[in-house]
Design a protein around this motif. Structure first.
Motif, PDB file in Angstrom:
ATOM      1  N   PRO A  87       0.813  -1.232   0.000  1.00 41.33           N
ATOM      2  CA  PRO A  87       0.000   0.000   0.000  1.00 41.33           C
ATOM      3  C   PRO A  87       0.840   1.272   0.000  1.00 41.33           C
ATOM      4  O   PRO A  87       0.518   2.235  -0.702  1.00 41.33           O
ATOM      5  CB  PRO A  87      -0.834  -0.136   1.278  1.00 41.33           C
ATOM      6  CG  PRO A  87      -0.918  -1.597   1.525  1.00 41.33           C
ATOM      7  CD  PRO A  87       0.419  -2.143   1.093  1.00 41.33           C
ATOM      8  N   ALA A  88       1.899   1.300   0.789  1.00 40.08           N
ATOM      9  CA  ALA A  88       2.766   2.481   0.807  1.00 40.08           C
ATOM     10  C   ALA A  88       3.460   2.648  -0.544  1.00 40.08           C
ATOM     11  O   ALA A  88       3.588   3.764  -1.065  1.00 40.08           O
ATOM     12  CB  ALA A  88       3.797   2.362   1.928  1.00 40.08           C
ATOM     13  N   SER A 135       2.345   1.827  -3.386  1.00 45.80           N
ATOM     14  CA  SER A 135       1.394   2.222  -4.432  1.00 45.80           C
ATOM     15  C   SER A 135       1.386   3.733  -4.647  1.00 45.80           C
ATOM     16  O   SER A 135       1.119   4.212  -5.755  1.00 45.80           O
ATOM     17  CB  SER A 135      -0.007   1.733  -4.086  1.00 45.80           C
ATOM     18  OG  SER A 135      -0.559   2.458  -2.999  1.00 45.80           O
ATOM     19  N   VAL A 136       1.662   4.502  -3.605  1.00 42.25           N
ATOM     20  CA  VAL A 136       1.716   5.965  -3.743  1.00 42.25           C
ATOM     21  C   VAL A 136       2.867   6.365  -4.650  1.00 42.25           C
ATOM     22  O   VAL A 136       2.719   7.204  -5.548  1.00 42.25           O
ATOM     23  CB  VAL A 136       1.857   6.625  -2.356  1.00 42.25           C
ATOM     24  CG1 VAL A 136       1.984   8.139  -2.499  1.00 42.25           C
ATOM     25  CG2 VAL A 136       0.679   6.261  -1.465  1.00 42.25           C
ATOM     26  N   ALA A 154      -2.969   4.834  -6.663  1.00 42.08           N
ATOM     27  CA  ALA A 154      -2.543   4.777  -5.264  1.00 42.08           C
ATOM     28  C   ALA A 154      -3.696   4.283  -4.396  1.00 42.08           C
ATOM     29  O   ALA A 154      -4.859   4.634  -4.615  1.00 42.08           O
ATOM     30  CB  ALA A 154      -2.089   6.151  -4.800  1.00 42.08           C
ATOM     31  N   TRP A 179      -4.997   6.742   1.513  1.00 42.74           N
ATOM     32  CA  TRP A 179      -3.922   7.240   2.359  1.00 42.74           C
ATOM     33  C   TRP A 179      -3.889   6.556   3.713  1.00 42.74           C
ATOM     34  O   TRP A 179      -2.817   6.399   4.306  1.00 42.74           O
ATOM     35  CB  TRP A 179      -4.047   8.756   2.522  1.00 42.74           C
ATOM     36  CG  TRP A 179      -3.477   9.497   1.360  1.00 42.74           C
ATOM     37  CD1 TRP A 179      -4.155  10.037   0.309  1.00 42.74           C
ATOM     38  CD2 TRP A 179      -2.096   9.768   1.114  1.00 42.74           C
ATOM     39  NE1 TRP A 179      -3.289  10.631  -0.595  1.00 42.74           N
ATOM     40  CE2 TRP A 179      -2.017  10.479  -0.115  1.00 42.74           C
ATOM     41  CE3 TRP A 179      -0.916   9.484   1.794  1.00 42.74           C
ATOM     42  CZ2 TRP A 179      -0.808  10.910  -0.659  1.00 42.74           C
ATOM     43  CZ3 TRP A 179       0.292   9.904   1.257  1.00 42.74           C
ATOM     44  CH2 TRP A 179       0.344  10.608   0.052  1.00 42.74           C
ATOM     45  N   TRP A 239      -4.545   3.399   4.304  1.00 50.92           N
ATOM     46  CA  TRP A 239      -3.822   2.150   4.075  1.00 50.92           C
ATOM     47  C   TRP A 239      -2.332   2.417   3.924  1.00 50.92           C
ATOM     48  O   TRP A 239      -1.498   1.728   4.510  1.00 50.92           O
ATOM     49  CB  TRP A 239      -4.347   1.455   2.837  1.00 50.92           C
ATOM     50  CG  TRP A 239      -5.726   0.910   2.920  1.00 50.92           C
ATOM     51  CD1 TRP A 239      -6.736   1.334   3.735  1.00 50.92           C
ATOM     52  CD2 TRP A 239      -6.249  -0.168   2.156  1.00 50.92           C
ATOM     53  NE1 TRP A 239      -7.868   0.603   3.514  1.00 50.92           N
ATOM     54  CE2 TRP A 239      -7.599  -0.337   2.549  1.00 50.92           C
ATOM     55  CE3 TRP A 239      -5.730  -0.999   1.171  1.00 50.92           C
ATOM     56  CZ2 TRP A 239      -8.429  -1.307   1.987  1.00 50.92           C
ATOM     57  CZ3 TRP A 239      -6.553  -1.966   0.607  1.00 50.92           C
ATOM     58  CH2 TRP A 239      -7.882  -2.122   1.023  1.00 50.92           C
ATOM     59  N   ALA A 240      -2.013   3.425   3.100  1.00 54.60           N
ATOM     60  CA  ALA A 240      -0.613   3.726   2.822  1.00 54.60           C
ATOM     61  C   ALA A 240       0.124   4.158   4.090  1.00 54.60           C
ATOM     62  O   ALA A 240       1.281   3.780   4.302  1.00 54.60           O
ATOM     63  CB  ALA A 240      -0.520   4.811   1.758  1.00 54.60           C
ATOM     64  N   SER A 282       0.633   1.131   6.304  1.00 50.86           N
ATOM     65  CA  SER A 282       1.642   0.304   5.647  1.00 50.86           C
ATOM     66  C   SER A 282       3.038   0.870   5.845  1.00 50.86           C
ATOM     67  O   SER A 282       3.994   0.132   6.135  1.00 50.86           O
ATOM     68  CB  SER A 282       1.330   0.203   4.150  1.00 50.86           C
ATOM     69  OG  SER A 282       2.412  -0.350   3.426  1.00 50.86           O
TER      70      SER A 282
END
Length: 358
Positions: free
Chosen positions: A125-126, A128-129, A283, A286, A288-289, A292
Motif C-alpha cells: 500500500p505504501a 502504491s503511492v 494509489a 492514504w 492504508w498507505a 503500511s
C-alpha cells in the motif's frame, strides 16, 4: 565478514570494475546459451514446425495457440542461464566457492526469510503511492519527444505483460509463478545483490553506496522509466536485507514475495475472487498507505537490530584496500591511526583510531 573458511588475500584482489566486466561477459554468454536451450525446448515441446516459426510467434504470440508457452520459455530460460548462471560463475572463475561467496552466514535464521516476505507484502500500500506518482510523472517540455517515445514503448511492453498474465487455467498460473517469480528471484538476486552490490561496496568503500548503486542498475536494466523509482526503492530494500542478513536467500525470498504476491492477486482477480485491480497504477487510500508505511518502517528497524554480527577470528583481520582484501595478523606491526575499510556482513566499516579492527 565471517565465512565458512578463512578469507585468503587473493579472494578479493581483483578490482571491482574488472569483476563487473567479468559479470557482464558471463551474463551475455549465459544468455546466448539460454536462448539456444530455450529454442531446443521449443522444438522438443511444440514440434519442429513451431521452432521454424518461433520468430513470428514471438512477434505476435496472441495469434498462436503455442504463443504463451513459447514466450514463457524464451523469457525464463535465458534469464536463468544468463543472470543466474553468469553470477554463479563469477566466483567459480576466480577460484572461489559460490556458497560462502553468496551466503557468508550459514545457516540463516528462519525468521529472516519469513520477515523479509512479510515486509514486502505489507509495504505494497505504501509503495502504491510512489508507483502512482512515477506513472504520472511528466518531463520538461524540452523532453516531450523522449517522454512520448518512452510511454509508447512501455505501453507496448504492458500489452505483452497483460498477455503473459492471463491465467485461464491453474497450471498457467503455476508456470507463470515459476517464470515470473521463482526464476527472477534467484537469477536477479545472485547478480544484483550477490555480485553487483558487493563490488560497488568494495569500490566505494561504503555498503550504502553499494546498495543504492546496485539498486539503480537493477531498476535501469528493466528499461521502464515510468516505473523506475518504485523498482529503485525495491532494490534498496532488497540490498539492505541481503547486507543485514548476510545471506542471499533472504533477498531471494523477498523478491519472490514481491512478484509472487502480484501474480496471486492477478489470478484471484481474474477468477472473480477479489475486485481489486492488481495491475493498476492507482494509489491505495492514504489510511492504508500510512499504516503500511509505519509497519514497514518498524519491520525494517527491527531487522536492522537483528543484523548479522560477524564473529572475528582472533589472529587475523581482513582489511579492504585498493589492492584487494589483505590479511593482517594480530601480532603484526600496528597500523597507523588512519581509518581503514573492513568488510563485514553488513558492508564496509571504517574503524576509528581507538576502535579495534573487525
Amino acid at each position: 565478514m565471517r565465512l565458512s573458511r578463512p578469507l585468503r588475500p587473493t579472494d578479493e584482489n581483483l578490482h571491482p570494475a574488472l569483476v563487473l566486466m567479468l559479470l557482464v561477459l558471463l551474463v551475455v554468454g549465459g544468455m546466448c546459451v539460454g536462448f539456444f536451450v530455450a529454442m531446443m525446448l521449443v522444438g522438443a515441446v511444440y514440434g519442429l514446425d513451431a521452432l521454424m516459426r518461433v520468430t513470428t510467434i514471438i512477434a505476435a504470440p496472441q495469434n498462436s495457440p503455442e504463443g504463451w508457452g513459447i514466450l514463457m520459455l524464451m523469457q525464463g530460460v535465458p534469464l536463468l542461464f544468463g543472470f543466474g548462471g553468469g553470477a554463479l560463475l563469477v566466483p567459480v572463475v576466480r577460484g572461489l566457492k559460490p556458497g560462502p561467496y553468496f551466503q557468508p552466514r550459514q545457516p540463516v535464521p528462519a525468521f529472516w526469510l519469513v520477515a523479509a516476505m512479510v515486509l514486502i507484502i505489507v509495504s505494497i500500500p505504501a509503495m502504491s503511492v510512489l508507483i502512482a506518482w512515477n506513472a504520472n510523472l511528466h518531463l520538461p517540455p524540452a523532453l516531450y519527444g523522449w517522454e512520448k517515445a518512452a510511454r509508447l514503448y512501455e505501453d507496448q511492453a504492458q500489452v505483452l505483460t497483460t498477455f503473459l498474465t492471463k491465467f485461464n487455467t491453474f497450471s498457467r498460473f503455476l508456470v507463470a509463478l515459476l517464470v515470473v517469480a521463482v526464476i527472477p528471484a534467484i537469477a536477479e538476486e545472485l547478480t544484483f545483490r550477490g555480485v553487483v552490490l558487493r563490488q560497488f561496496a568494495r569500490w566505494t568503500g561504503s555498503v550504502h553506496w553499494g546498495v543504492w548503486l546496485s539498486a539503480a542498475v537493477f531498476s535501469a536494466i528493466h528499461v521502464q522509466f515510468f516505473g523506475f523509482f518504485p523498482r529503485l526503492l525495491l532494490g534498496v530494500v532488497l540490498g539492505y536485507l541481503f547486507a543485514w542478513s548476510g545471506n542471499i536467500r533472504v533477498s531471494m525470498a523477498a523478491h519472490f514475495a514481491q512478484n509472487g504476491f502480484q501474480l496471486l492477486l492477478l489470478y484471484l482477480q481474474q477468477r472473480g475472487t477479489i475486485a481489486f485491480d492488481a495491475d493498476g497504477n492507482e494509489a491505495l487510500p492514504w489510511t492504508w498507505a500510512s499504516v503500511s508505511l509505519l509497519i514497514t518502517a518498524g519491520l525494517l528497524y527491527w531487522l536492522y537490530q537483528q543484523r548479522f554480527q560477524p564473529e572475528v577470528a582472533p589472529l587475523e583481520a581482513h582489511t579492504l584496500t585498493s589492492h584487494g582484501v589483505e590479511v593482517r595478523r594480530a601480532d603484526a606491526e600496528a597500523a597507523p591511526p588512519v581509518a581503514g575499510h573492513t568488510l563485514t556482513s553488513h558492508g564496509i566499516e571504517t574503524p576509528t583510531p581507538d576502535q579495534p579492527r573487525a
